[in-house]
Enzyme design. Sequence first.
Site, mmCIF file in Angstrom:
data_model
loop_
_atom_site.group_PDB
_atom_site.id
_atom_site.type_symbol
_atom_site.label_atom_id
_atom_site.label_comp_id
_atom_site.label_asym_id
_atom_site.label_seq_id
_atom_site.Cartn_x
_atom_site.Cartn_y
_atom_site.Cartn_z
ATOM 1 N N ARG A 193 6.191 13.941 -36.550
ATOM 2 C CA ARG A 193 4.734 14.024 -36.459
ATOM 3 C C ARG A 193 4.224 15.386 -36.007
ATOM 4 N NH1 ARG A 193 3.174 8.285 -33.467
ATOM 5 N NH2 ARG A 193 3.684 7.003 -35.252
ATOM 6 N N HIS A 230 -3.963 10.859 -31.092
ATOM 7 C CA HIS A 230 -3.592 9.479 -31.346
ATOM 8 C C HIS A 230 -3.086 8.767 -30.100
ATOM 9 C CE1 HIS A 230 -1.870 6.125 -33.380
ATOM 10 N NE2 HIS A 230 -0.650 6.454 -33.050
ATOM 11 N N GLU A 245 -0.033 2.464 -21.506
ATOM 12 C CA GLU A 245 -0.336 3.853 -21.853
ATOM 13 C C GLU A 245 -0.944 4.587 -20.655
ATOM 14 O OE1 GLU A 245 -2.480 4.241 -25.565
ATOM 15 O OE2 GLU A 245 -2.625 6.418 -25.345
HETATM 16 C C1 LIG Z 1 -4.725 3.557 -34.526
HETATM 17 C C2 LIG Z 1 -3.568 3.356 -33.616
HETATM 18 C C3 LIG Z 1 -2.372 2.818 -34.110
HETATM 19 C C4 LIG Z 1 -1.281 2.625 -33.273
HETATM 20 N N1 LIG Z 1 -0.139 2.110 -33.816
HETATM 21 C C5 LIG Z 1 0.933 1.906 -33.006
HETATM 22 C C6 LIG Z 1 2.120 1.346 -33.539
HETATM 23 O O1 LIG Z 1 2.223 1.058 -34.721
HETATM 24 N N2 LIG Z 1 3.147 1.128 -32.708
HETATM 25 C C7 LIG Z 1 3.080 1.421 -31.377
HETATM 26 O O2 LIG Z 1 4.048 1.166 -30.673
HETATM 27 N N3 LIG Z 1 1.962 1.938 -30.846
HETATM 28 C C8 LIG Z 1 0.882 2.198 -31.624
HETATM 29 N N4 LIG Z 1 -0.257 2.737 -31.076
HETATM 30 C C9 LIG Z 1 -0.344 2.959 -29.630
HETATM 31 C C10 LIG Z 1 -0.596 1.668 -28.876
HETATM 32 O O3 LIG Z 1 -1.482 0.857 -29.588
HETATM 33 C C11 LIG Z 1 -1.222 1.862 -27.499
HETATM 34 O O4 LIG Z 1 -0.579 2.874 -26.836
HETATM 35 C C12 LIG Z 1 -1.057 0.616 -26.639
HETATM 36 O O5 LIG Z 1 -1.549 -0.489 -27.328
HETATM 37 C C13 LIG Z 1 -1.781 0.737 -25.315
HETATM 38 O O6 LIG Z 1 -1.793 -0.534 -24.651
HETATM 39 P P1 LIG Z 1 -2.347 -0.696 -23.195
HETATM 40 O O7 LIG Z 1 -2.169 -2.106 -22.845
HETATM 41 O O8 LIG Z 1 -1.700 0.306 -22.330
HETATM 42 O O9 LIG Z 1 -3.877 -0.292 -23.242
HETATM 43 P P2 LIG Z 1 -5.114 -0.797 -24.120
HETATM 44 O O10 LIG Z 1 -4.717 -1.738 -25.169
HETATM 45 O O11 LIG Z 1 -5.852 0.424 -24.500
HETATM 46 O O12 LIG Z 1 -5.983 -1.633 -23.124
HETATM 47 C C14 LIG Z 1 -6.802 -1.084 -22.160
HETATM 48 C C15 LIG Z 1 -7.508 -2.191 -21.433
HETATM 49 O O13 LIG Z 1 -8.078 -1.684 -20.274
HETATM 50 C C16 LIG Z 1 -9.411 -2.066 -20.156
HETATM 51 N N5 LIG Z 1 -10.054 -1.025 -19.399
HETATM 52 C C17 LIG Z 1 -9.953 0.311 -19.550
HETATM 53 N N6 LIG Z 1 -10.669 0.941 -18.618
HETATM 54 C C18 LIG Z 1 -11.235 -0.008 -17.856
HETATM 55 C C19 LIG Z 1 -12.098 0.022 -16.739
HETATM 56 N N7 LIG Z 1 -12.508 1.153 -16.218
HETATM 57 N N8 LIG Z 1 -12.491 -1.157 -16.209
HETATM 58 C C20 LIG Z 1 -12.078 -2.340 -16.727
HETATM 59 N N9 LIG Z 1 -11.262 -2.409 -17.776
HETATM 60 C C21 LIG Z 1 -10.850 -1.259 -18.331
HETATM 61 C C22 LIG Z 1 -9.878 -2.258 -21.557
HETATM 62 O O14 LIG Z 1 -10.952 -3.155 -21.599
HETATM 63 C C23 LIG Z 1 -8.634 -2.843 -22.199
HETATM 64 O O15 LIG Z 1 -8.601 -4.228 -21.969
HETATM 65 C C24 LIG Z 1 -1.360 2.961 -31.904
HETATM 66 C C25 LIG Z 1 -2.538 3.489 -31.404
HETATM 67 C C26 LIG Z 1 -3.614 3.730 -32.255
HETATM 68 C C27 LIG Z 1 -4.804 4.428 -31.720
#
Ligand SMILES: Cc1cc2nc3c(=O)[nH]c(=O)nc-3n(C[C@H](O)[C@H](O)[C@H](O)COP(=O)(O)OP(=O)(O)OC[C@H]3O[C@@H](n4cnc5c(N)ncnc54)[C@H](O)[C@@H]3O)c2cc1C
Lengths: 253, 640, 255
Positions: B332, B403, B427
């Site tokens: 990438r 991304h 993340e």
């Molecule tokens: C288009 C796209 C495609 C992707 N494809 C892939 C893939 O194919 N394979 C892969 O492994 N990864 C992929 N990724 C990366 C992956 O999706 C993310 O890194 C991962 O889902 C993050 O999960 P998370 O639970 O850490 O956070 P998130 O799913 O971002 O959740 C964040 C949560 O925190 C809450 N939140 C945030 N701030 C606050 C606040 N201040 N107060 C209250 N709540 C808050 C939000 O409401 C949400 O519920 C992709 C990302 C993108 C953008």
Amino acid sequence: MTATQEAPGLTKNIDVRPINKPKKPLPFPLSLYQTAVGKKWVMALTGIGIMGFVFAHMIGNLKMYLGAEEYNTYAESLRELLHPIMPKHVVLWVMRFGMIGMFAFHIHSAYTLTLMNRRSKPQRYSRQDYVAANYASRTMRVSGILLAAFLLMHLANLTWGKVLTGKGFVEGEVYANVIHSLEQPLVAALYIVGQLALASHLFHGAWSIFQSLGINNPRYNGLRKGFAYGFTALVCGLNLTFPVAVLAGIVKL
Amino acid sequence: MVLELDSKSPKGDIKDRWDNHRFDMKLVNPNNKRKFDVLVVGTGLAGAAAAASLAQLGYKVKAFTFHDSPRRAHSIAAQGGINAAKNYKNDGDSIYRLFYDTVKGGDFRARESNVYRLAQVSVNIIDQCVAQGVPFAREYGGLLDNRSFGGAQVSRTFYARGQTGQQLLIGAYHALMEQVSKGTVELYTKTELLDVVVKDGVCCGIVTRDLSTGEVRSFNGHAVLLCTGGYSNAFYLSTNAMNCNVTAAWRAHRKGAAFANPCYTQIHPTCIPASDEFQSKLTLMSESLRNDGRIWVPKGFDDNRPADQIPEGERDYYLERKYPAFGNLVPRDVASRNAKTVVDEGRGVGPLKNGVFLDFSDAINRLGEDVVKERYGNLFDMYERITGENPYKVPMRIYPATHYTMGGLWVDYNLMTTIPGLYALGEANFSDHGANRLGASALMQGLADGYFVAPYTIGDYLSKLLGQPPVPVTDPAFAEAEAGLRDEISMWMNVGGTKSVDHYHRELGKIVWDRIGMARDKNGLEKAIAEIPVLREEFRKNVRVLGTPEGINQSLEKVMRVDDFFELAELMARDALHREESCGGHFRVEHQDEEGEAQRDDENFSYVAAWEWKGRGVPQELNKEPLDFEYVHPAKRSYK
Amino acid sequence: MRVTLKIWRQAGPSAAGSFSTYSVDDVKDEMSFLEVLDVLNERLTEAGEEPVAFDSDCREGICGTCGLMINGQAHGPQRGTATCQLHMRTFKDGDEITVEPWKVASFPIMRDLIVNRAPLDAIVEAGGFISADTGGAPDANLIPIPKPVADAAMDAAACIGCGACVAACPNGAGQLFTSAKLAHLNLLPQGQAQRWDRTERMVETMELFFGSCTNHGECQEACPKEISIDFIALMNRDYVRSKVKNRKLIGQSFP
Ligand SMILES: Cc1cc2nc3c(=O)[nH]c(=O)nc-3n(C[C@H](O)[C@H](O)[C@H](O)COP(=O)(O)OP(=O)(O)OC[C@H]3O[C@@H](n4cnc5c(N)ncnc54)[C@H](O)[C@@H]3O)c2cc1C
Ligand code: SF4
Ligand code: FES
């Protein structure tokens, strides 16, 4: 959870109240009639019953084309159904009560479900362009009410011989009674309108039955619509020939 | 004070570290678990998984999300898939290989113990998800299907059509809702965390704003888990959802949690280029397109002819030319940087000259349109819907976009930040991907953290708090935090400026993209460090937030998020400036070899940069956690 | 091009709402519909008028946050897409576009175009899950699932929970959403143990909040994921079966 349960927990900080009250569950199978999905089953099952009646009624009436004697014998035989196993008229009355029950359930469930839908949709959009909902599906309530009115008229006219009987009503002279009624253009028109309402109601209802009862298999789903259209065309098409035939003088005394 | 960055990484054979650590950790007696309140902020993969698992264990959990439903978290958008070392394909995959690939892919900037654990539990994730009813793709025999992803040499990626993230999140959401129905999780939607409360150096709760009513409220707990996602939206345009932000992590940082490696950001090479200045976000298209598409630009500068009128001889298939072995399939970061180079040279294509062609005409000639349609049909449809161009006829235009962010809150092996009692998962933390993340590994990490790591490690911390009630919300620490937030809100409401929040976010994004984007240099970074505070000053004086603080006020929500992005952006620049090497997603123009390849400096920069907040207007202080590589020995990445 | 937007404005849940008309010029074909609203909002802010509140997040049709009634159609005139995937090339210069929030009793309007769709979560909460606590899962390949079954479950699971089906339904019925959630779990072998209990609970919770289906099929047309009303048929069948099956289960517990 049963139907008695309280409004569900939902999220802690957001307050959304149900629009319908939870009900105390009755014993099975009555509990089915307490829910909308259950009522749709009842509507569908009574719908099937009524369709069966409508179909048989239409077939019977075709005898009209065979002349007065055949037709009157057919009418008389209805009264003697299963006679001599059963006394005269009994089976007919059982069937009549059955029909009344079916109509009552069909109408009651439609009525209560309509109220529920009104509660769910108190505000209309300033504009709504329907894509799938067609005229027939959106006017089920109107066509239903029209049908009920038509049914009463039909009974008063040809069963009880009270209204719109034209040259006169004679108990047992079914063939003559029909002709005397239908040779009046106004009455024929009413029958035609009634059949159009029936067609509209069946057009959506006959298909809807499969959906409500969950009779679904992707392989045969195409046939469901086909059946509904075919059934509607057959029953209403042939029913429509009666007033037309009388008016046109094809069926006459 | 310099932070003590103890990674708490267990010693011994890497294969046994997690098992031994689990054995060494203290347990909380089942009857005592309900005496502990745990606050989980964020209900994405990491948050929903953690909240559900903790509640199943018996802890009293409160879960928060600013979305109107847990199911809308940004995790839902992940398309490609999730890695797991199941070796169902018998192609030589193993936990060790996944571990090895991840460390190497991260350009040797990740902690080995963490990565090994990730690879270990990846296997359990798939089992867990299938048990929950995640409809992964299957083969005709009924067994799970796998594909190879992101240049991996084995097929270890599990997927559910192009909606893997959605299906995994729905699985975790279902598990969470089951606990909500049992009353073991209290769910607060439309509730945004705006401060972390710390008393005597220990995290004891959070302060939130209800986005529907505007109510400011405190919640206390024995432990707080931030699962709040990444910060790609510092770039304004990114593939992240509109509402992704750094606020939760940043406010924790301001309360003392170290922020690690902010300059490690990942750029995805195949996104649809922006079409005008009102573009609100960029859409990612699966990387698999590079398997059959050929990337090119015109040889000449400012060539305005349509693609089909540019003869073969005047086309530059630059990836195939420069990297004959990997061609269009280079990783990438390499693909992205090269696209930037040709566009910067003035050879970009499209109305804004901001893309490169991804051409399928050869593939269509070779395989036939039907095969191409079968492989990429839905992607082509999506492209056509967005651009109005038919990729079967004209080549697609693509350009890189931000991304994913590898940086985040510093955490130890237990996922605890530098504030005791405050954890970061998914993340939002920096832990497992080093300087670059492999495709399909983010979903794996979020679920690993949420289902299989945090539920154990938190017990170890909580066991020591037995008998202590949580700090009451009437404590002055909470009152102070609430008052601070109310002041902040009224400050924003009263700026009385002229420009919208989006205007400033866009301006900030331009600086971040130009200067802290795909290729960075000293000069640009210094400029960024100078420009960002100036723009921020203007923003604080001239932004306009209308309406009232009560009820829904989307400008107010945004203004606080953008304000945090400003501070973060400055730190990103400072981190990028100090890291005098190129590694993974961080490419310093000064540090490349004659062929333009990234040059890492293991001697001087083999460490995690953890920045410590020193107060408003004062630059953060750098702390270093050295990295040792006992198993995977640093080597140069080469794709020639 | 230039378009006129007739937008529903409502200050809060209990305030009265009405339409306001705005015109936006310099609209480009490539812009998405929501980007036009963004532009409008920037201009409104600069002019000192409060911006129009509307919800969106992913802007690629997967999170289900967006949802507007555009010219009398849920998610606008384009089939199989969410509001955020609608581009301006669908419209012509000079068009007047009517924009309304979902109007259903159980989705109260919170402000302008934002509604509260919490009842959808309540339906899931009632039983939309397979109980599988973390940790105890057997190997993922232990139970093979025929591909057609997995595919059908995936078709149903594609639902993004946007609520367009309810919004488009002349009866305000929640059948398509509920049936999609049910079918996803009820079709899979893992979902069998709780199948009847789940069906009963979810259907009855749905009925607390929404109207009743009269088989118009409007939901299927509005659904951005083109979820089929065949799933509703499946739900209707499963519901009545659940009434019978659950009674049997109770019978077994009193030997
Ligand atoms: C288009 C796209 C495609 C992707 N494809 C892939 C893939 O194919 N394979 C892969 O492994 N990864 C992929 N990724 C990366 C992956 O999706 C993310 O890194 C991962 O889902 C993050 O999960 P998370 O639970 O850490 O956070 P998130 O799913 O971002 O959740 C964040 C949560 O925190 C809450 N939140 C945030 N701030 C606050 C606040 N201040 N107060 C209250 N709540 C808050 C939000 O409401 C949400 O519920 C992709 C990302 C993108 C953008
Ligand atoms: S069934 Fe379709 S329209 Fe209804 S909520 Fe799901 S995705 Fe939206
Ligand atoms: S904004 Fe996510 S579906 Fe439209």
